[in-house]
Design an enzyme around this catalytic site. Structure first.
Site, PDB file in Angstrom:
ATOM      1  N   ARG A 260      -1.462   2.247  -0.994  1.00  0.00           N
ATOM      2  CA  ARG A 260      -1.535   3.067   0.296  1.00  0.00           C
ATOM      3  C   ARG A 260      -0.309   2.550   1.278  1.00  0.00           C
ATOM      4  O   ARG A 260       0.843   2.251   0.222  1.00  0.00           O
ATOM      5  CB  ARG A 260      -1.964   2.644   1.034  1.00  0.00           C
ATOM      6  CG  ARG A 260      -4.221   2.957   0.304  1.00  0.00           C
ATOM      7  CD  ARG A 260      -4.909   2.118   1.098  1.00  0.00           C
ATOM      8  NE  ARG A 260      -5.376   3.242   2.561  1.00  0.00           N
ATOM      9  CZ  ARG A 260      -5.913   2.902   3.812  1.00  0.00           C
ATOM     10  NH1 ARG A 260      -6.315   1.120   3.397  1.00  0.00           N
ATOM     11  NH2 ARG A 260      -6.099   3.308   4.946  1.00  0.00           N
TER      12      ARG A 260
ATOM     13  N   ASN B 113     -12.787  -9.943   4.698  1.00  0.00           N
ATOM     14  CA  ASN B 113     -11.831  -8.930   4.759  1.00  0.00           C
ATOM     15  C   ASN B 113     -11.175  -8.396   6.194  1.00  0.00           C
ATOM     16  O   ASN B 113     -11.345  -8.700   7.337  1.00  0.00           O
ATOM     17  CB  ASN B 113     -12.658  -7.373   4.561  1.00  0.00           C
ATOM     18  CG  ASN B 113     -12.079  -5.793   4.669  1.00  0.00           C
ATOM     19  OD1 ASN B 113     -10.676  -6.414   4.662  1.00  0.00           O
ATOM     20  ND2 ASN B 113     -12.719  -5.177   3.733  1.00  0.00           N
TER      21      ASN B 113
ATOM     22  N   ALA C  72      -6.613  -4.945   8.675  1.00  0.00           N
ATOM     23  CA  ALA C  72      -5.428  -4.709   9.233  1.00  0.00           C
ATOM     24  C   ALA C  72      -4.613  -6.289   9.600  1.00  0.00           C
ATOM     25  O   ALA C  72      -3.091  -6.837   9.443  1.00  0.00           O
ATOM     26  CB  ALA C  72      -4.804  -3.588  10.975  1.00  0.00           C
TER      27      ALA C  72
ATOM     28  N   TYR D 174     -13.262   4.953   2.346  1.00  0.00           N
ATOM     29  CA  TYR D 174     -14.167   3.311   3.042  1.00  0.00           C
ATOM     30  C   TYR D 174     -15.619   3.688   2.599  1.00  0.00           C
ATOM     31  O   TYR D 174     -16.232   3.154   2.727  1.00  0.00           O
ATOM     32  CB  TYR D 174     -14.034   3.597   4.195  1.00  0.00           C
ATOM     33  CG  TYR D 174     -12.631   2.750   4.592  1.00  0.00           C
ATOM     34  CD1 TYR D 174     -11.981   1.147   4.054  1.00  0.00           C
ATOM     35  CD2 TYR D 174     -11.943   3.580   5.389  1.00  0.00           C
ATOM     36  CE1 TYR D 174     -10.717   1.291   4.524  1.00  0.00           C
ATOM     37  CE2 TYR D 174     -10.441   2.956   5.652  1.00  0.00           C
ATOM     38  CZ  TYR D 174     -10.242   2.256   4.957  1.00  0.00           C
ATOM     39  OH  TYR D 174      -9.031   1.105   5.739  1.00  0.00           O
TER      40      TYR D 174
ATOM     41  N   GLU E 277     -10.242 -13.055  -0.452  1.00  0.00           N
ATOM     42  CA  GLU E 277      -9.860 -12.396   0.498  1.00  0.00           C
ATOM     43  C   GLU E 277     -10.065 -10.279  -0.631  1.00  0.00           C
ATOM     44  O   GLU E 277     -10.218 -10.568  -1.417  1.00  0.00           O
ATOM     45  CB  GLU E 277      -8.100 -11.735   0.482  1.00  0.00           C
ATOM     46  CG  GLU E 277      -8.027 -10.696   1.205  1.00  0.00           C
ATOM     47  CD  GLU E 277      -6.144 -11.039   0.766  1.00  0.00           C
ATOM     48  OE1 GLU E 277      -5.941  -9.917   0.818  1.00  0.00           O
ATOM     49  OE2 GLU E 277      -5.652 -11.478   0.452  1.00  0.00           O
TER      50      GLU E 277
ATOM     51  N   HIS F 146      -2.262  -8.528   6.991  1.00  0.00           N
ATOM     52  CA  HIS F 146      -0.712  -7.986   7.030  1.00  0.00           C
ATOM     53  C   HIS F 146       0.003  -8.616   7.845  1.00  0.00           C
ATOM     54  O   HIS F 146       1.175  -8.021   8.353  1.00  0.00           O
ATOM     55  CB  HIS F 146      -0.550  -6.297   6.403  1.00  0.00           C
ATOM     56  CG  HIS F 146      -1.782  -5.695   5.661  1.00  0.00           C
ATOM     57  ND1 HIS F 146      -1.505  -6.483   4.634  1.00  0.00           N
ATOM     58  CD2 HIS F 146      -2.779  -5.027   5.882  1.00  0.00           C
ATOM     59  CE1 HIS F 146      -2.840  -5.416   4.021  1.00  0.00           C
ATOM     60  NE2 HIS F 146      -3.238  -4.855   5.068  1.00  0.00           N
TER      61      HIS F 146
ATOM     62  N   ARG G 170     -15.881   5.840   9.543  1.00  0.00           N
ATOM     63  CA  ARG G 170     -13.883   5.958   9.749  1.00  0.00           C
ATOM     64  C   ARG G 170     -13.899   6.036   8.214  1.00  0.00           C
ATOM     65  O   ARG G 170     -13.884   5.709   7.329  1.00  0.00           O
ATOM     66  CB  ARG G 170     -13.708   4.338  10.328  1.00  0.00           C
ATOM     67  CG  ARG G 170     -12.353   4.492   9.712  1.00  0.00           C
ATOM     68  CD  ARG G 170     -12.252   2.884   9.754  1.00  0.00           C
ATOM     69  NE  ARG G 170     -10.175   2.597   9.208  1.00  0.00           N
ATOM     70  CZ  ARG G 170      -9.654   1.615   9.086  1.00  0.00           C
ATOM     71  NH1 ARG G 170     -10.658   0.578   9.095  1.00  0.00           N
ATOM     72  NH2 ARG G 170      -8.462   1.126   9.066  1.00  0.00           N
TER      73      ARG G 170
ATOM     74  N   HIS H 228     -10.790  -6.139   0.153  1.00  0.00           N
ATOM     75  CA  HIS H 228     -10.057  -4.980   0.728  1.00  0.00           C
ATOM     76  C   HIS H 228     -11.537  -4.069  -0.568  1.00  0.00           C
ATOM     77  O   HIS H 228     -11.677  -3.579  -1.219  1.00  0.00           O
ATOM     78  CB  HIS H 228      -9.433  -5.004   0.596  1.00  0.00           C
ATOM     79  CG  HIS H 228      -8.385  -5.455   1.773  1.00  0.00           C
ATOM     80  ND1 HIS H 228      -7.982  -5.539   2.466  1.00  0.00           N
ATOM     81  CD2 HIS H 228      -7.679  -6.920   0.797  1.00  0.00           C
ATOM     82  CE1 HIS H 228      -7.666  -6.771   2.596  1.00  0.00           C
ATOM     83  NE2 HIS H 228      -6.859  -7.586   1.459  1.00  0.00           N
TER      84      HIS H 228
ATOM     85  N   PRO I 195     -10.642  -6.294  12.232  1.00  0.00           N
ATOM     86  CA  PRO I 195     -10.809  -4.440  13.064  1.00  0.00           C
ATOM     87  C   PRO I 195     -11.014  -3.523  12.768  1.00  0.00           C
ATOM     88  O   PRO I 195     -10.933  -3.348  11.268  1.00  0.00           O
ATOM     89  CB  PRO I 195      -9.560  -4.910  13.168  1.00  0.00           C
ATOM     90  CG  PRO I 195      -8.507  -5.245  12.442  1.00  0.00           C
ATOM     91  CD  PRO I 195      -9.805  -6.170  11.896  1.00  0.00           C
ATOM     92  N   ASN I 196     -11.963  -3.064  12.658  1.00  0.00           N
ATOM     93  CA  ASN I 196     -12.519  -1.722  13.070  1.00  0.00           C
ATOM     94  C   ASN I 196     -13.262  -1.214  11.853  1.00  0.00           C
ATOM     95  O   ASN I 196     -13.674  -0.391  11.364  1.00  0.00           O
ATOM     96  CB  ASN I 196     -10.918  -0.670  12.221  1.00  0.00           C
ATOM     97  CG  ASN I 196      -9.764  -0.529  13.526  1.00  0.00           C
ATOM     98  OD1 ASN I 196     -10.357  -0.181  14.946  1.00  0.00           O
ATOM     99  ND2 ASN I 196      -8.481  -0.507  13.283  1.00  0.00           N
TER     100      ASN I 196
END
Length: 139
Positions: A105, A72, A75, A23, A96, A78, A18, A98, A10-11
């Site tokens: 963060r 990736n 969200a 990013y 994985e 988590h 964004r 990121h 997502p996103n």
């Protein structure tokens, strides 16, 4: 020829727009074109979804026929036990990834349901995190 897929959650379709301070300003399409050109001997594909079930379906689809997946989950990293279970249930190794250092963060980003079932974790190197994951499958 290695067959690899990058799966973004997502996103991540908003990369380049964004929160560029976190990013960056490059869109994922621009970045993907660069890495496809850089690794011509890799059959590299890309999938993005904002929907958890679609990510799980894609993992099932590629989970027995690809040499590797770079995930990736955004969200969902988590929150999604389902994505973690999907990785556990397939044979294709998953790295994985990121873009940001999730440990630098918010506290809730320190927990991953992906990591226990992933081959490895790369985070905090910006978009280069994806390239490092690609390289890990080539060595």
């Amino acid at each position: 020829m290695k067959k690899l897929i990058i799966i973004n959650g997502p996103n991540l379709n908003l990369l380049g727009k964004r929160e560029p301070n976190i990013y960056g300003s490059l869109t994922f399409t621009e970045f993907f074109d660069k890495i496809k050109n850089k690794y011509p001997t890799v059959e590299l594909s890309y999938y993005q979804s904002n929907i958890e079930g679609e990510i799980i379906n894609k993992l099932h689809e590629i989970g027995f026929s690809y040499d590797g997946a770079i995930l990736n989950a955004g969200a969902y990293t988590h929150t999604s036990i389902g994505i973690g279970d999907a990785i556990k249930g397939i044979e294709t190794p998953v790295i994985e990834v990121h873009i940001s250092n999730t440990f630098g963060r918010e506290e809730f980003r320190h927990q991953s349901y992906i990591s226990p079932n992933a081959k490895g974790v790369i985070l905090g190197f910006g978009l280069q995190s994806y390239e490092l994951a690609i390289q890990s499958f080539l060595d």
